[in-house]
Design a protein around this motif. Structure first.
Motif, PDB file in Angstrom:
ATOM      1  N   GLY A  21       0.800  -1.221   0.000  1.00  0.00           N
ATOM      2  CA  GLY A  21       0.000   0.000   0.000  1.00  0.00           C
ATOM      3  C   GLY A  21       0.829   1.265   0.000  1.00  0.00           C
ATOM      4  N   THR A  22       2.101   1.157   0.398  1.00  0.00           N
ATOM      5  CA  THR A  22       2.950   2.346   0.442  1.00  0.00           C
ATOM      6  C   THR A  22       3.825   2.481  -0.807  1.00  0.00           C
ATOM      7  N   LEU A  23       3.670   1.594  -1.770  1.00  0.00           N
ATOM      8  CA  LEU A  23       4.416   1.711  -3.035  1.00  0.00           C
ATOM      9  C   LEU A  23       3.837   2.856  -3.863  1.00  0.00           C
ATOM     10  N   SER A  24       4.647   3.399  -4.749  1.00  0.00           N
ATOM     11  CA  SER A  24       4.131   4.411  -5.683  1.00  0.00           C
ATOM     12  C   SER A  24       3.208   3.729  -6.693  1.00  0.00           C
ATOM     13  N   GLY A  25       2.465   4.544  -7.441  1.00  0.00           N
ATOM     14  CA  GLY A  25       1.536   3.990  -8.424  1.00  0.00           C
ATOM     15  C   GLY A  25       2.224   3.076  -9.428  1.00  0.00           C
ATOM     16  N   GLY A  26       3.360   3.525  -9.928  1.00  0.00           N
ATOM     17  CA  GLY A  26       4.102   2.733 -10.914  1.00  0.00           C
ATOM     18  C   GLY A  26       4.602   1.428 -10.312  1.00  0.00           C
ATOM     19  N   GLU A  27       5.070   1.508  -9.073  1.00  0.00           N
ATOM     20  CA  GLU A  27       5.562   0.296  -8.413  1.00  0.00           C
ATOM     21  C   GLU A  27       4.422  -0.687  -8.149  1.00  0.00           C
ATOM     22  N   GLN A  28       3.252  -0.151  -7.822  1.00  0.00           N
ATOM     23  CA  GLN A  28       2.100  -1.033  -7.599  1.00  0.00           C
ATOM     24  C   GLN A  28       1.718  -1.744  -8.896  1.00  0.00           C
ATOM     25  N   GLN A  29       1.842  -1.010 -10.008  1.00  0.00           N
ATOM     26  CA  GLN A  29       1.534  -1.632 -11.295  1.00  0.00           C
ATOM     27  C   GLN A  29       2.539  -2.738 -11.611  1.00  0.00           C
ATOM     28  N   MET A  30       3.821  -2.483 -11.298  1.00  0.00           N
ATOM     29  CA  MET A  30       4.844  -3.516 -11.497  1.00  0.00           C
ATOM     30  C   MET A  30       4.510  -4.741 -10.645  1.00  0.00           C
ATOM     31  N   LEU A  31       4.071  -4.480  -9.430  1.00  0.00           N
ATOM     32  CA  LEU A  31       3.727  -5.591  -8.533  1.00  0.00           C
ATOM     33  C   LEU A  31       2.544  -6.398  -9.084  1.00  0.00           C
ATOM     34  N   ALA A  32       1.556  -5.691  -9.631  1.00  0.00           N
ATOM     35  CA  ALA A  32       0.393  -6.394 -10.191  1.00  0.00           C
ATOM     36  C   ALA A  32       0.822  -7.294 -11.349  1.00  0.00           C
ATOM     37  N   VAL A  33       1.732  -6.800 -12.177  1.00  0.00           N
ATOM     38  CA  VAL A  33       2.225  -7.614 -13.297  1.00  0.00           C
ATOM     39  C   VAL A  33       3.069  -8.776 -12.754  1.00  0.00           C
ATOM     40  N   GLY A  34       3.920  -8.461 -11.768  1.00  0.00           N
ATOM     41  CA  GLY A  34       4.766  -9.494 -11.162  1.00  0.00           C
ATOM     42  C   GLY A  34       3.937 -10.601 -10.539  1.00  0.00           C
ATOM     43  N   ARG A  35       2.883 -10.207  -9.864  1.00  0.00           N
ATOM     44  CA  ARG A  35       2.042 -11.222  -9.215  1.00  0.00           C
ATOM     45  C   ARG A  35       1.363 -12.111 -10.257  1.00  0.00           C
ATOM     46  N   ALA A  36       0.910 -11.505 -11.347  1.00  0.00           N
ATOM     47  CA  ALA A  36       0.302 -12.303 -12.421  1.00  0.00           C
ATOM     48  C   ALA A  36       1.330 -13.279 -13.002  1.00  0.00           C
ATOM     49  N   LEU A  37       2.582 -12.829 -13.146  1.00  0.00           N
ATOM     50  CA  LEU A  37       3.625 -13.714 -13.687  1.00  0.00           C
ATOM     51  C   LEU A  37       3.904 -14.887 -12.754  1.00  0.00           C
ATOM     52  N   MET A  38       3.712 -14.675 -11.452  1.00  0.00           N
ATOM     53  CA  MET A  38       3.954 -15.754 -10.490  1.00  0.00           C
ATOM     54  C   MET A  38       2.932 -16.880 -10.616  1.00  0.00           C
ATOM     55  N   GLN A  39       1.864 -16.631 -11.378  1.00  0.00           N
ATOM     56  CA  GLN A  39       0.909 -17.707 -11.663  1.00  0.00           C
ATOM     57  C   GLN A  39       1.435 -18.633 -12.762  1.00  0.00           C
ATOM     58  N   LYS A  40       2.574 -18.300 -13.326  1.00  0.00           N
ATOM     59  CA  LYS A  40       3.102 -19.006 -14.498  1.00  0.00           C
ATOM     60  C   LYS A  40       2.022 -19.103 -15.570  1.00  0.00           C
ATOM     61  N   PRO A  41       1.531 -17.942 -16.024  1.00  0.00           N
ATOM     62  CA  PRO A  41       0.372 -17.945 -16.911  1.00  0.00           C
ATOM     63  C   PRO A  41       0.681 -18.422 -18.327  1.00  0.00           C
ATOM     64  N   LYS A  42      -0.337 -18.950 -18.968  1.00  0.00           N
ATOM     65  CA  LYS A  42      -0.225 -19.308 -20.386  1.00  0.00           C
ATOM     66  C   LYS A  42      -0.761 -18.169 -21.238  1.00  0.00           C
ATOM     67  N   LEU A  43      -1.467 -17.261 -20.582  1.00  0.00           N
ATOM     68  CA  LEU A  43      -1.920 -16.013 -21.215  1.00  0.00           C
ATOM     69  C   LEU A  43      -2.053 -14.988 -20.099  1.00  0.00           C
ATOM     70  N   ILE A  44      -1.593 -13.774 -20.370  1.00  0.00           N
ATOM     71  CA  ILE A  44      -1.764 -12.717 -19.382  1.00  0.00           C
ATOM     72  C   ILE A  44      -2.607 -11.604 -19.990  1.00  0.00           C
ATOM     73  N   MET A  45      -3.617 -11.170 -19.248  1.00  0.00           N
ATOM     74  CA  MET A  45      -4.490 -10.100 -19.726  1.00  0.00           C
ATOM     75  C   MET A  45      -4.298  -8.903 -18.794  1.00  0.00           C
ATOM     76  N   MET A  46      -4.128  -7.727 -19.383  1.00  0.00           N
ATOM     77  CA  MET A  46      -3.879  -6.547 -18.568  1.00  0.00           C
ATOM     78  C   MET A  46      -4.903  -5.473 -18.889  1.00  0.00           C
ATOM     79  N   ASP A  47      -5.469  -4.888 -17.838  1.00  0.00           N
ATOM     80  CA  ASP A  47      -6.451  -3.830 -18.017  1.00  0.00           C
ATOM     81  C   ASP A  47      -5.812  -2.482 -17.706  1.00  0.00           C
ATOM     82  N   GLU A  48      -5.503  -1.727 -18.728  1.00  0.00           N
ATOM     83  CA  GLU A  48      -4.924  -0.389 -18.620  1.00  0.00           C
ATOM     84  C   GLU A  48      -3.716  -0.309 -17.693  1.00  0.00           C
ATOM     85  N   PRO A  49      -2.657  -1.059 -18.005  1.00  0.00           N
ATOM     86  CA  PRO A  49      -1.488  -1.023 -17.130  1.00  0.00           C
ATOM     87  C   PRO A  49      -0.827   0.353 -17.051  1.00  0.00           C
ATOM     88  N   SER A  50      -1.092   1.222 -18.015  1.00  0.00           N
ATOM     89  CA  SER A  50      -0.411   2.527 -17.993  1.00  0.00           C
ATOM     90  C   SER A  50      -1.234   3.614 -17.315  1.00  0.00           C
TER      91      SER A  50
END
Ligand SMILES: Nc1ncnc2c1ncn2[C@@H]1O[C@H](COP(=O)(O)OP(=O)(O)OP(=O)(O)O)[C@@H](O)[C@H]1O
Ligand SMILES: [Mg+2]
Length: 238
Positions: free
Chosen positions: A136-165
């Motif tokens: 919760g104390t990360l900056s907006g950009g860092e939180q977005q990186m974390l959201a992508v990182g967490r999705a990658l930890m699922q070892k996905p076969k497809l990743i869908m992103m909703d407005e990462p920028s």
């Protein structure tokens, strides 16, 4: 080319509101596909109806690696290897960066979790530096990186992103898009929802333009970038 995600004639209603009106969309293995469109076009509804978060779709079918997934529960769909980074990020604010990443891999039973964590920290060195910080104390950009990182930890076969920028400064946006490109080079197909159409069409192979719940254009990213209607409505060109 084999298709990872195939959506046929998808309709979705919120009560009386017909939010998706017969959408067809395909993501092939190794592709970055972008879905662009203005506010309220139905982009988030698309992603959420694919992952089962909105419950039953009105009609149509969603296939993931050949298997029908419409009607399945969100956690079952996640288990099949479909990961998404939600609009608004939805990280766990009270957990640390490391704990959030662990949440991404909790469904997995394989032995590759440690090397995937190394991969995420390699993509986002900033997250390693802040491993023990509350998310919760990360900056907006860092939180977005974390959201992508967490999705990658699922070892996905497809990743869908909703407005990462969304809401990020130009320099961070550039980083996020180059990481999306990198993730795809490393073998993961991406379905990217964006209002930043310019950047999205730079990284994508193909794109779909959604207007009030309907696909009005589907083409290669290159053709969409030079399409007059797309330029006028979505790329800020006169
Ligand atoms: N829970 C809901 N109940 C009723 N209508 C909804 C609900 N969620 C979304 N809608 C409506 O469905 C339409 C599509 O919304 P959606 O959030 O999918 O658009 P979007 O393309 O993601 O827009 P944005 O770029 O602003 O995020 C909108 O008209 C919206 O008002
Ligand atoms: Mg949205």
């Amino acid at each position: 080319m084999s298709s990872i995600l195939e959506i046929n004639d998808l309709h979705f209603h919120y009560g009386e509101i017909h939010a998706l009106k017969g959408v067809n969309l395909t993501v092939n293995s190794n592709e970055i596909v972008t879905l662009i469109g203005g506010n309220g076009a139905g982009k988030t509804t698309m992603l959420r109806s694919i992952t089962g978060l909105l419950g039953k779709i009105s009609s149509g079918e969603v296939r993931f690696m050949g298997e029908r997934i419409d009607g399945k529960k969100p956690h079952k769909i996640a288990e099949l290897g479909l990961a998404q980074c939600l609009e608004g990020r939805h990280i766990f604010s009270n957990l640390t960066v490391r704990e959030n990443l662990n949440m991404g891999s909790y469904l997995r039973k394989d032995s590759g979790i440690t090397s995937d964590l190394d991969y995420v920290f390699h993509l986002f060195p900033r997250l390693l530096e802040r491993e023990k910080q509350r998310a919760g104390t990360l900056s907006g950009g860092e939180q977005q990186m974390l959201a992508v990182g967490r999705a990658l930890m699922q070892k996905p076969k497809l990743i869908m992103m909703d407005e990462p920028s969304l809401g990020l400064a130009p320099l961070i946006i550039r980083d996020i898009f180059s990481i999306i490109k990198q993730i795809n080079k490393d073998g993961i197909p991406v379905l990217l929802v964006e209002q930043n159409s310019n950047a999205a069409l730079q990284v994508a192979d193909r794109g779909y333009v959604l207007e009030t719940g309907e696909v009005v254009l589907a083409d290669t990213a290159e053709n969409l970038r030079s399409n007059d209607a797309v330029r006028a409505s979505y790329l800020g060109a006169s």
